[in-house]
Design a protein around this motif. Structure first.
Motif, PDB file in Angstrom:
ATOM      1  N   GLN A  39       1.112  -0.855  -0.143  1.00 12.29           N
ATOM      2  CA  GLN A  39       0.260   0.224   0.159  1.00 12.29           C
ATOM      3  C   GLN A  39       0.938   1.145   0.250  1.00 12.29           C
ATOM      4  O   GLN A  39       1.819   1.721   0.792  1.00 12.29           O
ATOM      5  N   ALA A  40       0.772   2.136  -1.313  1.00 18.83           N
ATOM      6  CA  ALA A  40       1.785   3.118  -1.390  1.00 18.83           C
ATOM      7  C   ALA A  40       1.035   4.382  -0.597  1.00 18.83           C
ATOM      8  O   ALA A  40      -0.529   4.131   0.437  1.00 18.83           O
ATOM      9  N   GLY A  92       6.434   1.492   0.167  1.00 20.28           N
ATOM     10  CA  GLY A  92       4.818   1.274   0.809  1.00 20.28           C
ATOM     11  C   GLY A  92       4.990   0.621   2.153  1.00 20.28           C
ATOM     12  O   GLY A  92       6.304   0.128   2.332  1.00 20.28           O
ATOM     13  N   LYS A 121       8.258  -1.502   6.293  1.00 25.66           N
ATOM     14  CA  LYS A 121       7.902  -0.006   5.006  1.00 25.66           C
ATOM     15  C   LYS A 121       9.156  -0.415   4.066  1.00 25.66           C
ATOM     16  O   LYS A 121      10.443  -0.213   4.697  1.00 25.66           O
TER      17      LYS A 121
END
Length: 126
Positions: A39-40, A92, A121
């Motif tokens: 997920q960016a 992300g 991350k």
């Protein structure tokens, strides 16, 4: 208690490599699909790669084919995601998720996975 924990994130330059790990506890990988999602910032979570149960079939998003490889070590109850030639837009949070299934093939739909880790991350920057 079923749990997955990600590790291995960090800072890498564009074109570089990282290997993420997903440690599973409380269940056997034989009967679960394990998926990697990312997920960016400001974007929806998307599927990257997954590995099936006993047959260990794999499924990869088109955007990572030829660069990312998912693998499984049943003895250690771990799943790995080797990421090569990383791009800046691939930064992300990367999540590992588990799904109980007898299906031969795994899917990359977020909604099908019920057990999620906290994420690790990945930053891709020069």
């Amino acid at each position: 208690q079923l749990q997955v924990v990600e590790s291995g994130g960090g800072l890498v330059q564009p074109g570089g490599s990282l290997r993420l790990s997903c440690a599973a506890s409380g269940f056997s990988l034989d009967y679960y699909h394990i998926g990697w999602f990312r997920q960016a910032p400001g974007k929806e979570r998307e599927g990257v790669s997954c590995v099936g149960g006993r047959a260990a079939t794999t499924n990869n998003a088109d955007s990572v084919k030829g660069r990312f490889t998912i693998s499984r070590d049943n003895a250690k109850n771990k799943v790995y995601l080797q990421m090569n030639n990383l791009k800046t837009e691939e930064k992300g949070l990367y999540y590992c998720a588990a799904r109980f299934s007898y299906n031969y093939y795994c899917q990359l739909r977020v909604s099908e996975y019920s057990n999620w880790g906290q994420g690790t991350k990945v930053t891709v920057a020069s």
